[in-house]
Design an enzyme around this catalytic site. Sequence first.
Site, short mmCIF file in Angstrom:
data_model
loop_
_atom_site.label_atom_id
_atom_site.label_comp_id
_atom_site.label_asym_id
_atom_site.label_seq_id
_atom_site.Cartn_x
_atom_site.Cartn_y
_atom_site.Cartn_z
N ASP A 1 57.07 38.86 66.39
CA ASP A 1 57.54 38.40 67.69
C ASP A 1 58.49 39.34 68.45
O ASP A 1 58.30 39.59 69.62
CB ASP A 1 58.25 37.06 67.53
CG ASP A 1 57.35 35.98 66.97
OD1 ASP A 1 56.19 36.27 66.68
OD2 ASP A 1 57.83 34.84 66.84
N GLU B 1 62.44 32.69 55.08
CA GLU B 1 61.45 33.19 56.03
C GLU B 1 61.38 34.72 55.99
O GLU B 1 60.30 35.31 56.02
CB GLU B 1 61.83 32.70 57.44
CG GLU B 1 60.80 32.99 58.52
CD GLU B 1 61.27 32.51 59.91
OE1 GLU B 1 62.42 32.04 60.03
OE2 GLU B 1 60.49 32.64 60.86
#
Length: 436
Positions: free
Chosen positions: A172, A404
């Site tokens: 991202d 994550e």
Amino acid sequence: MTKENLIQTAKTVLNNNFNEDKGFTIPCEGLYPFQWNWDSGFIAIGFAHYDAVKAKREIEALLSAQWENGFLPHIVFHNDSDTYFPGPEFHLSKLHPLASKSHRTTGMTQPPVLGFVLKELYNIIDDKVDTLNFIKANIDKVFDNHKHFYTHRDPNQEGLVYIYHNWESGTDNSPIWDDIWATMDPPHYKFERRDTTHVDPTQRPSNREYDYYLHLIEIAKAHNYDDAKIAELSPFLVQDPLVNSMLIKSNAALIELYELIGDNADKIETLKQWQTKAIARFNEKLFNEKLGAYVHYDLRNEKQIEFITSSSFTPLFAGIPNEAQAKIVIDTLTSKFGTEAHYLCASFDPESDRFNPKKYWRGPIWINLNWLLYKGLKTYDCTDLAKRVKDDSMTLIQKYGFYEYFDPRKDVKDNAGYGGHNFSWSAALFLDLLKS
Ligand code: DGY
């Protein structure tokens, strides 16, 4: 924690994140409360090791939101949630006439992993007859998705597909996009971030970066998510080595699966044509001799983006480099990313001044990229380096848990697990790495 305890914890993470009613798994609670496209692929691989029913439901839930033109969205909003922005009312996928009629989704996609995921499920699950029946029922949908990519995302018909949004890349807020942001001047939107209520803001993109992200969606929405208009107008139009590697690997898997199923000569022929063209053009256009790595290509501004990221090594997973190129790429990996100071594999070049070891895709290690790298290195018989990638992944999970992303620096004293906790694909791919 012992290995047995870790396995049990990984399964608990996946089971807790699985929505029994709708049959899909959230990436993690709060931060990501819906179904994400490539997350689901990796999650299904984890389930395949102990619960084939959930693995299959995961894929079916994603495919149930496929658009009538074959497009597969990046998020499926199966449920309502006020813990995430931007939600379905921002994305408004129904602006596109062929969007899913049954599900609210986004109007962008993510790296196309489903083809090779189906192949992984076939390899992992014991009941081959049942698994092949499941694949037979779903493979054409994945083929249609590839067809959509090659028909609508390749305006020059050169075998490489573009993405029009950084969220489509999966990586991202990579520093790769910084130079594209510098060509844009979006409004300062008024919106309420939700991600930074779950995660330390220093580990997430900035508000100004969100302006760019939202602006790209607004442009697409203004043209009802029409691909041709987006290709003409979007300031962000990139041929991404990760996205194209996933497509090429998935093409190869579809060929093998159709051969196993039989009776699909026309589709096999089409896939082979896509494949030959794609691999040749990939090596021509995305290989950068000077950097000794594959790079992104900025199709809007017609130039390579000259930075090395963990996406630069994903062509190994798809068998794209020839032996000489593979050697160059692996030397770059070892000399820049594989120094004594760092675990493998940082998401961005640790020697660059844009490297940030804590911030999302600007440096931290991601388990899915490590999984792709591990498999890629094995394909090229780099057994020792592959083992190092696997061992480093295991060490990080063992030390910090199913985060994550992770700080690549070995000398970090505090917790080096960042972003969401109890993160599904970290748990799923841990289970797979143990068996690989
Ligand atoms: C997010 O919201 O950060 C997601 O990664 C977008 O896909």
